[in-house]
Design a protein around this motif. Structure first.
Motif: not given
Length: 79
Positions: A3, A7, A11-12, A14-17, A42
């Motif tokens: 990321g 960030m 946030e990283v 969350q974006r990676a699920g 990640v």
């Protein structure tokens, strides 16, 4: 895929699920998600360790449980 450096870790994640914390049921698929996130840079092992309260031996066990992961080289052709 790392990321952006601007960030936050949350946030990283969350974006990676990925799960937001260690307070989840660790199914094989969730363990695999964390292992892949570390393998794909990640997040770092140290970030995963801190976020999910993992020891190195526990993470290594997760890697063994998940098994080898195919490496995506960006050159795969869909049939």
């Amino acid at each position: 895929m790392p990321g952006p450096r601007d960030m936050s870790l949350s946030e990283v994640i969350q974006r990676a699920g990925l799960p937001p914390s260690y307070r989840v049921h660790w199914s094989k698929s969730r363990k695999a998600d964390v292992v892949r996130a570390v393998q794909n840079e990640v997040l770092s092992f140290h970030e995963a360790r801190s976020q999910y309260l993992l020891s190195r031996s526990e993470f290594e066990q997760w890697k063994r449980e998940v098994g080898p992961q195919p490496v995506y080289d960006g050159n795969a052709i869909d049939d």
